[in-house]
Structure formats: structure tokens, C-alpha cells
Design an enzyme around this catalytic site. Sequence first.
Site, short mmCIF file in Angstrom:
data_model
loop_
_atom_site.label_atom_id
_atom_site.label_comp_id
_atom_site.label_asym_id
_atom_site.label_seq_id
_atom_site.Cartn_x
_atom_site.Cartn_y
_atom_site.Cartn_z
N ASP A 210 -93.64 -46.37 -6.94
CA ASP A 210 -92.49 -46.42 -7.85
C ASP A 210 -91.73 -45.08 -7.75
OD1 ASP A 210 -91.31 -47.93 -10.36
OD2 ASP A 210 -91.44 -45.81 -10.91
N ASN A 218 -79.93 -43.66 -11.32
CA ASN A 218 -78.99 -44.77 -11.16
C ASN A 218 -77.89 -44.72 -12.23
OD1 ASN A 218 -78.59 -47.04 -9.39
ND2 ASN A 218 -79.01 -48.38 -11.13
N HIS A 223 -74.52 -47.17 -9.29
CA HIS A 223 -75.35 -48.10 -8.51
C HIS A 223 -75.29 -47.84 -7.00
CE1 HIS A 223 -76.59 -50.45 -11.91
NE2 HIS A 223 -75.33 -50.60 -12.30
N ASP A 227 -78.50 -47.31 -4.77
CA ASP A 227 -78.81 -48.13 -3.59
C ASP A 227 -79.08 -47.25 -2.37
OD1 ASP A 227 -78.46 -50.38 -5.12
OD2 ASP A 227 -76.53 -50.96 -4.25
N GLU A 253 -87.08 -50.61 -8.06
CA GLU A 253 -87.37 -49.35 -7.37
C GLU A 253 -88.82 -49.28 -6.90
OE1 GLU A 253 -87.86 -48.29 -11.80
OE2 GLU A 253 -86.77 -49.72 -10.57
#
Length: 338
Positions: A210, A218, A223, A227, A253
Amino acid sequence: MAENLEKKLKVLSAFLDIDRSIGANLELKKVSKILTEKLISVTGCNGCAILIINGDKIDVISESGFLKNFDGVEFSSSMPAIKYIIESKSGIFTNDLKNSKIASCVPDGCNMNSMICEPVIVADVVKGIIHLDSMKNNAFDEEDLSFVRFIAGEIALALERSLIYEEVKNLSVIDSLTGLFNRRKMEEDLENEILRCERYKREFSVFMIDIDWFKKYNDYHGHQKGDDLLKEIGSIFLKNLRKVDKVYRYGGEEFLVLLPETNKRNAIIVAERLNRIIAQKKFEGEEESQPSGKITISIGLSSYPLDGLRKDEIIKAADSALYRAKSHGRNRICVFNN
């Protein structure tokens, strides 16, 4: 006259069989095997091979009738006859090989006298070659050549279909954002790995990973940056693992890593290395958004068969270890322990 009629009937029968046998078959090797059999049946050649060209690599995907097996034999696009066919997009048809324009390409001791080599062309590029040969002089006629050209067209269609099929197949197992394998592929691979290890009494390990405080990153950077971070971290995992190891985007994630032939002790060494690489890497914007000023990861580790014998048990064990790593401050590795 009777021989000519018999051959025409054989060709017509082959056309019908090919249409019925191939149909919508998407597997190129199966299609090629059927076509090789038909080529030998119709032309009476001694040897027949279908070669597929992929850049400099050439694979024999179907062959029959040769004295020597092609396993382990390497073909190259720089070989004179192959190079001629690729560059000219033309075939070779001769009933007197030793006195033909490619006589210099014939190795000493070769007993071929007649040969047909026809290119398989897809989108104006030579993607394959059909090779037929015979020890007889004048073994092939124009009707044989026409049939080989028909087969070349069938292979070109099969190639196009198989490429589309492979593309669709890849889309079903690849995560569109990161380019990593997706969860569906992970479940399939884990099942297969368990079966393999069960049979051969082997071990494997799994990481559940994680990205720490990813939501903060984020939310702060947007976003698109989030990404980009997922893609970058996935790429780092791939570069720092073995070719046999597999990396999956598990969701959000979270990533899952499958390490075949890796016991728990060795898996810990790999996990520590990944953790250190990410911690030492400079990521854009990490100082502004992350509580520690750094992008870090938490890793939960489980192993087969110590932590479970079924897929869901192995994943649950790794997930439980990951939860513990996050609960104890993140940026750490926790090993599942019964």
C-alpha cells in the site's frame, strides 16, 4: 488427364476442408498445423514449414516431413533466401534448385531439387513464409503455386485474427492505468502457482503493498498526479524484481506481488529492498503533501504453504500483515505469523 482431374478434386476437397476446419479458429498454431497437412496432401512435397517473422526473430510454428527436427534451429531475417523474400515481397519457385538464382543459398549435401517459398503478407509487410521442398526435379506446377498462394492468404487472415485476439486477451488481464497485470490475472496466476507448488512441493511468497497516505497526495496534487505516481511506483517494482516475479494492481493504491520459488526468509530480503528503494527515491510533490515529507510504502507478507493452502487464505494473510504494518506507523514490513 485422369491425374489432372484427380489433383483438381484434391484441391477442391482441400478448400472445403480448410473452410470447415479453420472457421473462426483464433489459435495460429492450430490453424498452421491444419494448413501444413493440406499443403503436403495436395502438392506431394517432402517437407513443409510455416515460419512467422517478428522483427529479427523467426519462429517455425508448424513443420512436417523433414529429416531433421527444427527444435533449437535458429532462423534469421539476414539469411539470404529469407532476406530476399522479405525485401522483395516475392516468392521463390524453382524445379531445379541447384541451377536457380538461389543456388548459392543451398547448403552442401542438401538433396532438395524443387522448392516453393511464398511470403505471407499482412498490411504490406512480410510476416511469414511458407516453405515447401521436394527431392524430385519438376515436382511442382503452377497449380501447386496457386494453392500455396491461397494458403498464404489464409495464414495472413489467421495472423490478423490472432493478433486482434491477443490484443483483446491482453486487455482483459492488464490494468489500463498502470500497464500491470490486473486482479483477474492475479487470481488466475495464484491458482496456477498453488497447483504447481502443491504438485512439486515448492514454496512461494506474496506481498500486499500500500502507498502510505496516498489519499493526501491525490487530494493535494489532483488525480492526474496521483495516477502518475501509481504508474511510477508500479514501474519501480517491475525494474527491481526478477522476470519470474509478477506485479499486479490489486485496487486503488494497493499492489500485489507474486514471488515464485521464494520462501519467507528470502521474501523479507526482497521486501526490505523495495521499501528502501521507494523511501530513497525523490518523488515530485512529496514534500508538500506527505506527513513525513516522503512517499513510502507498507508491505504485508505471506507465504505458501506456511500461511495457507488456498488462494483466499494467502491473500487474507498478506492483507492482515499489511493492516498491521499500517497500524504500527506505516513505512514498514510486517510478516504474517500464525
